[in-house]
Design an enzyme around this catalytic site. Structure first.
Site, mmCIF file in Angstrom:
data_model
loop_
_atom_site.group_PDB
_atom_site.id
_atom_site.type_symbol
_atom_site.label_atom_id
_atom_site.label_comp_id
_atom_site.label_asym_id
_atom_site.label_seq_id
_atom_site.Cartn_x
_atom_site.Cartn_y
_atom_site.Cartn_z
ATOM 1 N N GLU A 44 -7.767 86.530 47.904
ATOM 2 C CA GLU A 44 -7.379 86.732 46.724
ATOM 3 C C GLU A 44 -7.374 85.745 45.646
ATOM 4 O O GLU A 44 -7.213 84.604 45.914
ATOM 5 C CB GLU A 44 -5.836 87.125 46.703
ATOM 6 N N LYS A 117 -4.379 95.925 40.897
ATOM 7 C CA LYS A 117 -3.470 95.855 41.830
ATOM 8 C C LYS A 117 -2.153 96.667 41.554
ATOM 9 O O LYS A 117 -1.547 96.437 40.331
ATOM 10 C CB LYS A 117 -2.919 94.214 42.071
ATOM 11 N N CYS A 154 -3.110 91.782 48.442
ATOM 12 C CA CYS A 154 -2.052 90.941 48.690
ATOM 13 C C CYS A 154 -0.586 91.895 48.709
ATOM 14 O O CYS A 154 -0.361 92.629 49.886
ATOM 15 C CB CYS A 154 -1.704 89.866 47.773
#
Length: 292
Positions: A44, A117, A154
């Protein structure tokens, strides 16, 4: 002839120089491709240090529109050259809005679009809500030239709902670029094992391989003597049983590769019956923000 897919996770430490980070990532991508990998995932926000440890407005200047991001413009031609699929993690700017995003680049070098995200953490050492809006793309599964790929970023990886949604959307493999390590508020807290176990559980429950690519190394906090974030690496690839196929340790930089038979996995997924026996009529509690 069976449809197979070879995937790779990259693990590395990154510094302040974006071009140096791109060069390091390029070298690792070439290593992975030479080892036979066709889908290659880097950690990431490999464009620089993990800046979300503190709130500092100067980092907004490092965001770019996704089509023009230096990581995308540098690596898309490499994808075409090597014939590999690259999910590229970036700090994205769209007008006045900022996102933690992945641009999926197909094996011909064509960007297929962006995933933003969905789950944004906000805690000591991971103050992402200061920088990023919650993603507005929904979960994405990419129909690439090599297979159908689901991508989370993540904090997304801790949510079983995200993994299940992507598998329902047809994903044949799940990949998670990651930046995670020490917890500044509790030096004794080590989340490496549950971090892995959470994703291994997604693999079992969805009968799908999972790839986790983390950064490694210590990143000091400027102006805070002795302070910083120690990323614990431990990147891995597991199979549809959740069994580890290959892994890296906490401190090493490098590449891991594993190959999967997609036709076998599709048949095996059907045989387990998890998707046959689902009861969405009973799952309303999952979509209620305040269930009793």
């Amino acid at each position: 002839m069976a449809r197979t897919l070879s995937v790779a996770a990259l693990q590395a430490a990154f510094g302040d120089d974006m071009q140096a980070n791109i060069a390091k990532t390029t070298d690792l991508i070439r290593q992975a491709a030479a080892a036979g990998a066709r889908v290659i995932v880097a950690p990431e926000l490999f464009q620089g240090p993990y800046f979300c440890v503190r709130q500092d407005e100067r980092w907004f200047a490092t965001a770019h529109a996704w089509r023009e991001h230096p990581c995308v413009t540098a690596l898309a031609p490499l994808a075409a050259e090597l014939g590999v699929v690259l999910p590229i993690s970036i700090f994205e700017r769209e007008g006045p809005h900022y996102y933690n995003s992945v641009v999926m680049v197909d094996a011909d070098g064509a960007p297929l679009g962006v995933y933003r995200k969905s789950h944004i953490p906000d805690g000591p050492g991971y103050q992402e809500k200061y920088y990023f809006r919650p993603g507005d793309t929904g979960f994405r599964v990419w129909e690439t030239r090599l297979g159908r790929i689901g991508v989370g970023i993540c904090w997304d990886q801790w949510y079983p709902e995200a993994a299940r949604a992507m598998t329902l959307m047809g994903a044949e493999i799940l990949i998670y670029p990651t930046a995670i390590g020490s917890e500044p508020h509790d030096p004794a807290l080590d989340t490496a094992a549950p971090w892995r176990r959470a994703m291994q559980g997604h693999a079992v429950s969805n009968v799908i391989p999972v790839v986790g690519a983390n950064r490694t190394g210590f990143e000091p906090w400027p102006g805070y003597p002795g302070g910083g974030q120690n990323f614990y690496g431990s990147s891995f690839i597991c199979d549809q049983r959740g069994d580890l196929i290959t892994e890296l340790d906490r401190d090493e930089e490098g590449v891991i590769v594993a190959e999967f038979d997609l036709d076998f996995l599709n048949l095996h997924r059907a045989a387990w019956g998890f998707f046959r026996d689902r009861r969405p009529d009973l799952y309303g509690t999952l979509t209620n923000p305040s269930p009793a």
